[in-house]
Design a protein around this motif. Structure first.
Motif, PDB file in Angstrom:
ATOM      1  N   LEU A   1      40.014 -86.955  13.767  1.00 27.52           N
ATOM      2  CA  LEU A   1      40.497 -85.576  13.835  1.00 27.52           C
ATOM      3  C   LEU A   1      41.355 -85.377  15.087  1.00 27.52           C
ATOM      4  O   LEU A   1      42.433 -84.766  15.038  1.00 27.52           O
ATOM      5  CB  LEU A   1      39.294 -84.637  13.854  1.00 27.52           C
ATOM      6  CG  LEU A   1      39.519 -83.152  13.640  1.00 27.52           C
ATOM      7  CD1 LEU A   1      40.223 -82.887  12.319  1.00 27.52           C
ATOM      8  CD2 LEU A   1      38.173 -82.406  13.664  1.00 27.52           C
TER       9      LEU A   1
ATOM     10  N   TYR B   1      43.026 -87.656  16.661  1.00 29.01           N
ATOM     11  CA  TYR B   1      44.302 -88.330  16.408  1.00 29.01           C
ATOM     12  C   TYR B   1      45.255 -87.419  15.650  1.00 29.01           C
ATOM     13  O   TYR B   1      46.418 -87.255  16.006  1.00 29.01           O
ATOM     14  CB  TYR B   1      44.077 -89.623  15.600  1.00 29.01           C
ATOM     15  CG  TYR B   1      45.380 -90.266  15.151  1.00 29.01           C
ATOM     16  CD1 TYR B   1      45.987 -91.240  15.936  1.00 29.01           C
ATOM     17  CD2 TYR B   1      46.007 -89.879  13.977  1.00 29.01           C
ATOM     18  CE1 TYR B   1      47.191 -91.816  15.548  1.00 29.01           C
ATOM     19  CE2 TYR B   1      47.222 -90.434  13.587  1.00 29.01           C
ATOM     20  CZ  TYR B   1      47.807 -91.399  14.372  1.00 29.01           C
ATOM     21  OH  TYR B   1      48.994 -91.948  13.991  1.00 29.01           O
ATOM     22  N   ARG B   2      44.737 -86.839  14.588  1.00 29.86           N
ATOM     23  CA  ARG B   2      45.607 -86.058  13.706  1.00 29.86           C
ATOM     24  C   ARG B   2      46.138 -84.809  14.389  1.00 29.86           C
ATOM     25  O   ARG B   2      47.275 -84.394  14.157  1.00 29.86           O
ATOM     26  CB  ARG B   2      44.869 -85.742  12.406  1.00 29.86           C
ATOM     27  CG  ARG B   2      44.691 -87.024  11.566  1.00 29.86           C
ATOM     28  CD  ARG B   2      43.751 -86.824  10.395  1.00 29.86           C
ATOM     29  NE  ARG B   2      44.145 -85.696   9.609  1.00 29.86           N
ATOM     30  CZ  ARG B   2      43.337 -85.054   8.763  1.00 29.86           C
ATOM     31  NH1 ARG B   2      42.078 -85.458   8.604  1.00 29.86           N
ATOM     32  NH2 ARG B   2      43.772 -84.034   8.079  1.00 29.86           N
ATOM     33  N   ILE B   3      45.320 -84.212  15.257  1.00 31.37           N
ATOM     34  CA  ILE B   3      45.794 -83.058  16.027  1.00 31.37           C
ATOM     35  C   ILE B   3      46.858 -83.507  17.030  1.00 31.37           C
ATOM     36  O   ILE B   3      47.919 -82.904  17.155  1.00 31.37           O
ATOM     37  CB  ILE B   3      44.614 -82.375  16.758  1.00 31.37           C
ATOM     38  CG1 ILE B   3      43.647 -81.759  15.744  1.00 31.37           C
ATOM     39  CG2 ILE B   3      45.128 -81.330  17.735  1.00 31.37           C
ATOM     40  CD1 ILE B   3      42.361 -81.252  16.366  1.00 31.37           C
TER      41      ILE B   3
ATOM     42  N   GLN C   1      48.786 -86.183  17.065  1.00 30.59           N
ATOM     43  CA  GLN C   1      50.027 -86.726  16.502  1.00 30.59           C
ATOM     44  C   GLN C   1      50.646 -85.785  15.468  1.00 30.59           C
ATOM     45  O   GLN C   1      51.556 -86.204  14.743  1.00 30.59           O
ATOM     46  CB  GLN C   1      49.760 -88.104  15.866  1.00 30.59           C
ATOM     47  CG  GLN C   1      48.982 -89.082  16.733  1.00 30.59           C
ATOM     48  CD  GLN C   1      49.724 -89.505  17.992  1.00 30.59           C
ATOM     49  OE1 GLN C   1      50.930 -89.281  18.105  1.00 30.59           O
ATOM     50  NE2 GLN C   1      49.008 -90.090  18.943  1.00 30.59           N
ATOM     51  N   ASN C   2      50.128 -84.576  15.371  1.00 33.33           N
ATOM     52  CA  ASN C   2      50.659 -83.613  14.394  1.00 33.33           C
ATOM     53  C   ASN C   2      50.637 -84.131  12.967  1.00 33.33           C
ATOM     54  O   ASN C   2      51.534 -83.852  12.182  1.00 33.33           O
ATOM     55  CB  ASN C   2      52.101 -83.234  14.741  1.00 33.33           C
ATOM     56  CG  ASN C   2      52.136 -82.156  15.777  1.00 33.33           C
ATOM     57  OD1 ASN C   2      51.398 -81.180  15.676  1.00 33.33           O
ATOM     58  ND2 ASN C   2      52.959 -82.341  16.792  1.00 33.33           N
ATOM     59  N   GLN C   3      49.645 -84.947  12.660  1.00 29.14           N
ATOM     60  CA  GLN C   3      49.521 -85.438  11.289  1.00 29.14           C
ATOM     61  C   GLN C   3      48.319 -84.728  10.658  1.00 29.14           C
ATOM     62  O   GLN C   3      47.251 -85.295  10.497  1.00 29.14           O
ATOM     63  CB  GLN C   3      49.330 -86.974  11.286  1.00 29.14           C
ATOM     64  CG  GLN C   3      49.334 -87.549   9.881  1.00 29.14           C
ATOM     65  CD  GLN C   3      49.357 -89.074   9.866  1.00 29.14           C
ATOM     66  OE1 GLN C   3      49.719 -89.714  10.842  1.00 29.14           O
ATOM     67  NE2 GLN C   3      48.953 -89.657   8.763  1.00 29.14           N
ATOM     68  N   THR C   4      48.534 -83.432  10.343  1.00 25.15           N
ATOM     69  CA  THR C   4      47.379 -82.654   9.888  1.00 25.15           C
ATOM     70  C   THR C   4      46.943 -83.072   8.491  1.00 25.15           C
ATOM     71  O   THR C   4      45.782 -82.936   8.142  1.00 25.15           O
ATOM     72  CB  THR C   4      47.683 -81.139   9.901  1.00 25.15           C
ATOM     73  OG1 THR C   4      48.838 -80.900   9.114  1.00 25.15           O
ATOM     74  CG2 THR C   4      47.917 -80.651  11.325  1.00 25.15           C
ATOM     75  N   GLN C   5      47.899 -83.580   7.696  1.00 27.56           N
ATOM     76  CA  GLN C   5      47.505 -84.031   6.353  1.00 27.56           C
ATOM     77  C   GLN C   5      47.221 -85.524   6.367  1.00 27.56           C
ATOM     78  O   GLN C   5      47.987 -86.292   6.950  1.00 27.56           O
ATOM     79  CB  GLN C   5      48.620 -83.708   5.339  1.00 27.56           C
ATOM     80  CG  GLN C   5      48.842 -82.228   5.151  1.00 27.56           C
ATOM     81  CD  GLN C   5      47.567 -81.498   4.770  1.00 27.56           C
ATOM     82  OE1 GLN C   5      47.028 -81.690   3.698  1.00 27.56           O
ATOM     83  NE2 GLN C   5      47.052 -80.677   5.680  1.00 27.56           N
ATOM     84  N   PRO C   6      46.114 -85.942   5.747  1.00 23.59           N
ATOM     85  CA  PRO C   6      45.761 -87.362   5.780  1.00 23.59           C
ATOM     86  C   PRO C   6      46.740 -88.208   4.947  1.00 23.59           C
ATOM     87  O   PRO C   6      47.478 -87.664   4.140  1.00 23.59           O
ATOM     88  CB  PRO C   6      44.374 -87.414   5.169  1.00 23.59           C
ATOM     89  CG  PRO C   6      44.262 -86.204   4.328  1.00 23.59           C
ATOM     90  CD  PRO C   6      45.132 -85.162   4.976  1.00 23.59           C
TER      91      PRO C   6
END
Lengths: 214, 214
Positions: free
Chosen positions: A203, A205-207, A209-214
């Motif tokens: 989670l 990471y995704r925040i 790197q702005n990769q909110t969608q898996p």
């Protein structure tokens, strides 16, 4: 029919519970069949990956029809062994042990909780999730008197190896390990090590790197 | 340097926390470098897969030397955003909320728990995991007064959508969802849905199919 399927990659195995969950949801919604395209969107993998995954177990799809949901749900349940009614015990009657004992999905998936064990003598005789709490000293006798398939280790990592070795010597088949310490035990026993913080790091990471969608 | 890395496959992202954990263990054992062969055995993927994974982020290995553990650990930590010190709140002060609040690894990984929220007014003012429990009605004000990055949803699936929508409207960046109900919310918010029973089903598979080793 207990065919050995030694060569199924772990990534495929780990997708099976998700197939099972999604198919169960679709059944609950009254759906009867699903295209590999629809299933692939839901799973977030390609349709060809889904065909490959299911081919490890003999297929199940029909060209131009897709998958019969009830049949596939039932078959994947069988492959997962959910019809076996595996018995479980929980080691550790702390907060995590309580949360796991009360987790309704385990019973829904066919698992049967037989007892909870704790080293704190004060807890003996109380109940957690509808089953009795026993002192750890009763473990040997309990496992001789009951067929226990899976032990859920809801204890800290200190002393985890001793508890695991004891369970292995008493004939346990699988350990579900929440101690956050990977267990290195007899290779004939299946171990699933849970690392909850991996999910939090993903989670993060995704925040980041702005990769909110898996 | 915040390069966007939109195209990293989710399977690679999900391996990063494991790389981070293993490298941390090696550091703790005083190791300074590791070959891709050794790391691949530990990870259970091929050495070429490891090179591919790390190439998404610019490499890090050196031919004939392998990987500098401290450097790689630090870099992966940065990629995961662990240096950001993300703040968290927990919704739900039940057994699971308690277990998560007391999970030492979250703090170790740099996450900062600010508060726990529950709809039970009786719990207000008590502490869990060293932080205060607030009534749910205080959530709006708390999130205006504090920068909260991540909410950990340790509540059942009933009403989860309303709580999630409220958190999104209050500016939450990520949701770590233990309600066992997949959330469908604003795509600008990262969601990790946890399905604990998937691990138990994987274990059941491995026992049933005699595949004790992953």
């Amino acid at each position: 029919m207990e065919k050995e399927r030694k060569d199924v990659p772990i990534v495929v195995i780990k997708r099976l519970p998700r197939y099972y969950r999604y198919l169960g949801e679709m059944l609950g919604q009254g759906m009867t069949r699903v295209s590999s395209k629809h299933l692939s969107e839901k799973m977030g993998v390609t349709a060809s990956q889904i065909r490959q995954d299911l081919n490890f177990f003999g297929g199940f799809g029909q060209q131009g029809y897709g998958y019969n949901i009830e049949y596939l749900y039932h078959e994947i349940g069988e492959i997962l062994g959910l019809h076996k009614g595996y018995t479980t015990i929980i080691i550790g009657a702390g907060n995590l042990g309580h949360a796991l004992a009360n987790h309704s999905n385990f019973k829904k998936r066919g698992f049967r909780l037989l007892g909870v064990f704790d080293k704190n003598e004060m807890l003996e005789g109380s109940t957690v999730g509808g089953v009795q709490v026993y002192h750890m000293s009763k473990l040997d006798k309990f496992m001789r008197d009951n067929e226990v398939d899976i032990a859920i280790l809801a204890i800290p990592k200190y002393g985890i190896k001793e508890v695991a070795d004891k369970l292995v010597s008493l004939g346990i088949k699988g350990l579900w390990n929440f101690s956050y310490s990977d267990l290195d035990i007899d290779p004939s026993v299946a171990v699933e090590n849970v690392h909850l913080s991996d999910g939090l790091m993903t989670l993060s990471y995704r925040i980041t790197q702005n990769q909110t969608q898996p």
